[in-house]
Scaffold this motif. Structure first.
Motif, short mmCIF file in Angstrom:
data_model
loop_
_atom_site.label_atom_id
_atom_site.label_comp_id
_atom_site.label_asym_id
_atom_site.label_seq_id
_atom_site.Cartn_x
_atom_site.Cartn_y
_atom_site.Cartn_z
N LYS A 262 0.60 -1.30 -0.17
CA LYS A 262 0.19 -0.10 0.00
C LYS A 262 0.96 1.90 -0.18
O LYS A 262 0.52 2.15 -0.71
CB LYS A 262 -1.04 0.31 0.82
N SER A 325 -2.01 4.67 8.23
CA SER A 325 -3.27 5.63 9.08
C SER A 325 -2.43 6.53 8.67
O SER A 325 -3.06 7.35 8.58
CB SER A 325 -2.71 5.14 10.69
N ARG A 327 -1.73 7.89 5.79
CA ARG A 327 -2.05 8.05 3.83
C ARG A 327 -3.22 7.77 4.38
O ARG A 327 -4.44 9.12 3.77
CB ARG A 327 -1.78 6.59 3.36
N ASP A 328 -4.37 7.75 5.05
CA ASP A 328 -5.77 7.46 5.36
C ASP A 328 -5.95 9.02 5.83
O ASP A 328 -7.20 9.74 5.42
CB ASP A 328 -6.31 6.61 6.63
N GLU A 329 -5.11 9.59 7.30
CA GLU A 329 -5.28 11.09 6.86
C GLU A 329 -5.19 12.27 5.79
O GLU A 329 -6.24 12.80 5.71
CB GLU A 329 -4.46 10.50 8.38
N ARG A 331 -6.40 11.42 2.78
CA ARG A 331 -7.42 11.09 2.01
C ARG A 331 -8.25 12.00 3.00
O ARG A 331 -8.98 12.45 2.07
CB ARG A 331 -7.27 9.72 2.27
N TRP A 364 -4.63 7.31 -3.92
CA TRP A 364 -5.08 6.44 -3.98
C TRP A 364 -4.72 4.77 -5.01
O TRP A 364 -4.65 3.95 -5.89
CB TRP A 364 -7.00 6.37 -4.84
#
Length: 389
Positions: A262, A325, A327-329, A331, A364
């Motif tokens: 990822k 985490s 990366r998600d933040e 996003r 993404w």
């Protein structure tokens, strides 16, 4: 003197004699004085002690002459119930005149002459003043030597006690340290302290050095003895700790496998295993014929390295999962910034659209380049805020 004055002076001198006698007895029973009498002194201390002994001899000579005059005065007073004129005159001469006779000291022949040496005559007050000066010289010497001894002898005694404790530990352990030089140094320092405390006292730096060395040696022996007693239990604890290290390293490898798909990771991010190397060190320790003194330090180091390896593996796993985490933040920040752009009517702005698309593609994509993605999100935010944050 009047009869009353003579009676008072005689009583005062008798009290003075008794007080001086007590002081002289206290001086000669003083602990430091008794120690010095039987010591082989040298250097500056010997010189001071020779001078002090001469002063003490002078003091006793003065005291004997003083006491002799007072004894004569007391005999005169005891001879009659009421003093007559002749007795009063004799008492006055003894108590107030130059009645204390100091015989001329014998001189070496090379310092003599054929003329007789004159005796010295002093009043009783002058005699007491000279006695006091001699007494102070002796007590000053004792005070200086006593202070020098108090500064170093307790520390030397402590060092000797440490040596005895170390010897007992060596016997119990069955192993020994080479402390020959320390023992030699201690003997030399004690000799200087006893024989010449005023001229050759041990320096504080030397005493500190020996204290540190003995304390370290004792600590090493105590640790070795403890390891010898506890080796079986501590070995079992190490085996259990190594199992935890293997589990933590396995988790770190699992995290790396999941995250590398990822997030773009550098080669050095791949977890390294230390468990087998640590296990090999434990096996080598089991088979070692080394002394317990060396094995104790090796065991302690191995325990520390094992605990560090466990912490490192756990931290690696947390850091890897933290990248996802992160990366998600990013996003979430991108979506929030886009919603703000819609509210402000800037969602269709060409520069903003380009910045958004660049950030979205990076976030993404798999694996995601977090550094470039974070820069792209910052660029989009600046575009929406008009160049600011």
């Amino acid at each position: 003197m009047s009869r009353e004055g003579a009676e008072y002076a005689l009583r005062a001198r008798a009290d003075e004699r008794d007080r001086i006698s007590g002081d002289l007895l206290d001086l000669e029973s003083h602990t430091t004085y008794q120690l010095l009498k039987g010591s082989n002194l040298r250097g500056a201390t010997q010189q001071r002690w020779v001078a002090a002994q001469a002063a003490l001899a002078t003091l006793w000579g003065l005291y004997d002459a003083y006491r002799s005059v007072l004894r004569d005065a007391e005999q005169i007073r005891a001879g009659r119930g009421r003093l007559g004129a002749d007795e009063l005159a004799e008492l006055t001469a003894l108590l107030a005149g130059r009645s204390v006779v100091l015989k001329a000291a014998a001189k070496p022949v090379e310092q003599r002459s054929l003329l007789p040496e004159a005796d010295e005559r002093l009043t009783m007050d002058e005699t007491v003043t000279r006695m006091d000066a001699a007494f102070r010289e002796v007590t000053a010497t004792l005070t200086d030597i006593d202070a020098a001894w108090n500064a170093c002898l307790p520390r030397l005694d402590d060092a000797d006690a440490q040596l005895r404790a170390i010897h007992d530990l060596q016997v119990e352990l069955g192993e020994s340290l080479d402390l020959t030089q320390v023992e030699t140094d201690l003997k030399r320092l004690r000799g200087g302290a006893i024989e010449d405390p005023l001229g050759s006292p041990p320096s504080a730096a030397e005493l500190d050095r020996i204290a540190r060395l003995l304390s370290g040696s004792r600590t090493d022996l105590e640790r070795a003895l403890q390891v010898k007693r506890e080796y079986g239990r501590r070995r079992e604890d190490l085996v259990a700790a190594l199992d935890r290290v293997r589990a933590a390293e396995s988790e770190a490898r699992l995290a790396h496998g999941q995250v590398v798909a990822k997030i773009a990771l550098p080669p050095q991010a791949s977890p390294r295993s230390r468990a087998e190397d640590l296990a090999g060190r434990l096996d080598a320790l089991d088979l070692s014929a080394d002394t317990w003194l060396n094995r104790s330090s090796r065991l302690t180091a191995l325990e520390g390295d094992t605990a560090q390896a466990l912490q490192q593996a756990q931290a690696t796993a947390r850091a890897l999962y933290g990248l996802v985490s992160r990366r998600d933040e990013l996003r979430g920040r991108l979506d929030a910034t886009q919603a703000m752009a819609v509210r402000r009517g800037r969602a269709e702005d060409r520069a903003a659209v380009q910045a958004y698309e660049q950030a979205r593609v990076l976030l993404w994509s798999a694996p995601c380049d977090l550094t470039r993605a974070a820069d792209a999100v910052d660029l989009y935010q600046r575009a929406i805020h008009g160049g600011g944050r």
